[in-house]
Design a protein around this motif. Structure first.
Motif, PDB file in Angstrom:
ATOM      1  N   TRP A   1       0.822  -1.212   0.000  1.00 28.04           N
ATOM      2  CA  TRP A   1       0.000   0.000   0.000  1.00 28.04           C
ATOM      3  C   TRP A   1       0.859   1.266   0.000  1.00 28.04           C
ATOM      4  CZ3 TRP A   1      -5.263   0.842  -0.219  1.00 28.04           C
ATOM      5  CH2 TRP A   1      -6.048  -0.327  -0.302  1.00 28.04           C
TER       6      TRP A   1
ATOM      7  N   VAL B   1       0.336   5.168   1.073  1.00 27.34           N
ATOM      8  CA  VAL B   1      -0.563   5.998   1.869  1.00 27.34           C
ATOM      9  C   VAL B   1       0.090   7.351   2.132  1.00 27.34           C
ATOM     10  CG1 VAL B   1      -1.585   3.960   2.968  1.00 27.34           C
ATOM     11  CG2 VAL B   1       0.323   5.138   4.071  1.00 27.34           C
TER      12      VAL B   1
ATOM     13  N   PRO C   1       2.139   9.632   8.104  1.00 22.52           N
ATOM     14  CA  PRO C   1       1.376   9.160   9.262  1.00 22.52           C
ATOM     15  C   PRO C   1       0.523  10.197   9.974  1.00 22.52           C
ATOM     16  CG  PRO C   1       3.557   8.184   9.254  1.00 22.52           C
ATOM     17  CD  PRO C   1       3.544   9.203   8.142  1.00 22.52           C
TER      18      PRO C   1
ATOM     19  N   HIS D   1      -3.907   9.536   5.563  1.00 24.11           N
ATOM     20  CA  HIS D   1      -3.358   8.337   6.191  1.00 24.11           C
ATOM     21  C   HIS D   1      -4.397   7.698   7.113  1.00 24.11           C
ATOM     22  CE1 HIS D   1      -0.067   5.864   7.994  1.00 24.11           C
ATOM     23  NE2 HIS D   1      -0.857   5.940   9.058  1.00 24.11           N
ATOM     24  N   HIS D   2      -5.007   8.501   7.975  1.00 23.36           N
ATOM     25  CA  HIS D   2      -5.985   7.975   8.927  1.00 23.36           C
ATOM     26  C   HIS D   2      -7.190   7.383   8.206  1.00 23.36           C
ATOM     27  CE1 HIS D   2      -3.669   9.454  12.235  1.00 23.36           C
ATOM     28  NE2 HIS D   2      -3.827  10.718  11.907  1.00 23.36           N
TER      29      HIS D   2
ATOM     30  N   ILE E   1      -6.210   3.923   6.741  1.00 25.43           N
ATOM     31  CA  ILE E   1      -6.045   2.927   7.795  1.00 25.43           C
ATOM     32  C   ILE E   1      -7.396   2.492   8.349  1.00 25.43           C
ATOM     33  CG2 ILE E   1      -5.083   2.473  10.073  1.00 25.43           C
ATOM     34  CD1 ILE E   1      -3.020   2.626   7.811  1.00 25.43           C
TER      35      ILE E   1
ATOM     36  N   CYS F   1      -9.336   0.350   5.767  1.00 27.39           N
ATOM     37  CA  CYS F   1      -8.814  -1.004   5.652  1.00 27.39           C
ATOM     38  C   CYS F   1      -9.177  -1.835   6.884  1.00 27.39           C
ATOM     39  CB  CYS F   1      -7.297  -0.981   5.467  1.00 27.39           C
ATOM     40  SG  CYS F   1      -6.760  -0.314   3.864  1.00 27.39           S
ATOM     41  N   MET F   2      -9.075  -1.252   8.049  1.00 27.31           N
ATOM     42  CA  MET F   2      -9.424  -1.975   9.265  1.00 27.31           C
ATOM     43  C   MET F   2     -10.899  -2.351   9.263  1.00 27.31           C
ATOM     44  SD  MET F   2      -7.205   0.090  12.134  1.00 27.31           S
ATOM     45  CE  MET F   2      -7.888  -0.872  13.485  1.00 27.31           C
TER      46      MET F   2
ATOM     47  N   SER G   1      -5.183  -4.942   8.141  1.00 24.38           N
ATOM     48  CA  SER G   1      -4.281  -3.817   8.340  1.00 24.38           C
ATOM     49  C   SER G   1      -3.364  -3.746   7.124  1.00 24.38           C
ATOM     50  CB  SER G   1      -3.451  -4.019   9.613  1.00 24.38           C
ATOM     51  OG  SER G   1      -2.555  -2.947   9.816  1.00 24.38           O
TER      52      SER G   1
ATOM     53  N   ILE H   1       2.002  -1.215   4.557  1.00 23.74           N
ATOM     54  CA  ILE H   1       2.410   0.086   4.023  1.00 23.74           C
ATOM     55  C   ILE H   1       3.832   0.008   3.495  1.00 23.74           C
ATOM     56  CG2 ILE H   1       2.789   2.523   4.547  1.00 23.74           C
ATOM     57  CD1 ILE H   1       0.640   2.236   6.725  1.00 23.74           C
TER      58      ILE H   1
ATOM     59  N   TYR I   1       5.049   6.122   1.049  1.00 22.81           N
ATOM     60  CA  TYR I   1       4.238   7.270   1.462  1.00 22.81           C
ATOM     61  C   TYR I   1       4.187   8.305   0.341  1.00 22.81           C
ATOM     62  CZ  TYR I   1       4.642   5.392   6.190  1.00 22.81           C
ATOM     63  OH  TYR I   1       4.582   4.563   7.291  1.00 22.81           O
TER      64      TYR I   1
END
Length: 313
Positions: free
Chosen positions: A196, A198, A201, A206-207, A210, A213-214, A219, A222, A225
């Motif tokens: 992935w 992304v 952080p 990013h959030h 994440i 996906c969760m 998870s 990554i 970036y």
């Protein structure tokens, strides 16, 4: 008209440190500390106490903040009433929003305001959602477009009016020859084993990835970036992984990638809100800007029902 030190206290309460509040207000930390001491002395109560590297609000400060929220909301309503009887809007008006909103939604609204009201100085600011809330509290912006994240104030927050604008679905982008690109139906879970790409952080993007996906049961692994859609797309095109991009984003057409609309539940999306200071939504200029933004948004993606305004993703 309202003591500006109350705004200082609001920003200190939001950030938990004098330094962060000073940054949001474009003050020096010493100026923020001085104003807090002044306000405390005049009121005869202690407002903040040190707590490690942060500060803690006293019960007196929290009570004062409740009254401040009411005062500021009533002042916004008073300004809205005055604007309603004015011949034509004047002064300055600032719109702010995250990158894709600042690209596709805010400029048409700003142009309409500029062309309709020659005496109005319209300004645009691109800013992350957290910064947009700071700009509103500091009085540096009048209307903000933000993405709902875990850090977004709840709808019950008396400092803001938060109105649903649209859901912006997230599409999966893979290399053009990727096996997922040939499937008739793809879910986010189908990409669980991919590498992935992304955002950094501490970014909203990013959030969102994440959490999406969760929610899909995995998870992400990554690998790289990238904060810009073109940068991420270039990485995908060269086989470094996959990314999620919002439907509002426009990708570089020359890259050999496939943009895949995801199916199933949960279908990841960004929830976009239009936010003003509490009491400000009835201001004629804000209402006109919101109407223009809503019209532009409706031409791109469906408007979401108000009852669903603060659902995660």
């Amino acid at each position: 008209m309202i003591d500006n030190r109350l705004r200082v206290l609001q920003l200190v309460a939001k950030h938990g440190t004098v330094t962060a509040a000073a940054r949001a207000l474009h003050y020096t930390p010493s100026a923020v500390s001085y104003q807090l001491r002044q306000l405390s002395a005049e009121l005869g109560v202690e407002l903040v106490v040190p707590q490690g590297r942060r500060i803690r609000l006293t019960s007196a400060a929290r009570a004062l903040l409740d009254h401040a929220a009411l005062l500021f909301a009533q002042w916004e309503r008073a300004q809205a009433d005055l604007a309603a009887v004015a011949d034509e809007p004047g002064g300055s008006f600032t719109l702010c929003g995250f990158s894709t909103a600042a690209t596709h939604l805010l400029p048409p609204a700003a142009a309409e305001l500029r062309d309709s009201f020659p005496n109005l100085r319209v300004r645009l600011i691109e800013a992350e959602p957290a910064r947009c809330f700071d700009l509103l509290l500091a009085g540096d912006a009048d209307l903000a477009l933000v993405i709902v994240t875990a850090d977004t104030p709840p709808l019950s927050d008396s400092r803001f009016d938060q109105l649903p604008l649209l859901d912006d679905p997230l599409d999966l982008v893979t290399p053009a020859g990727h096996p997922l690109a040939a499937r008739p139906v793809v879910t986010l879970a189908d990409a669980a084993n991919e590498s992935w790409i992304v955002g950094r952080p501490d970014s909203t993007y990013h959030h969102l990835v994440i959490i999406a996906c969760m929610a899909a049961g995995f998870s992400p692994d990554i690998a790289h970036y990238a904060d810009e859609w073109d940068t991420g797309t270039a990485m995908v095109a060269h086989g470094f992984g996959v990314i999620l991009v919002p439907r509002l984003a426009r990708l570089h057409r020359d890259w050999p990638v496939a943009r895949i609309r995801l199916h199933g539940e949960p279908a990841p999306a960004r929830r976009i809100l239009a936010v003003t200071r509490s009491g400000g939504r009835d201001n004629p200029t804000i209402a006109r800007a919101h109407e223009a933004i809503t019209k532009t948004a409706a031409g791109i993606l469906p408007v979401v029902p108000a009852a669903e305004a603060n659902s995660p993703l």
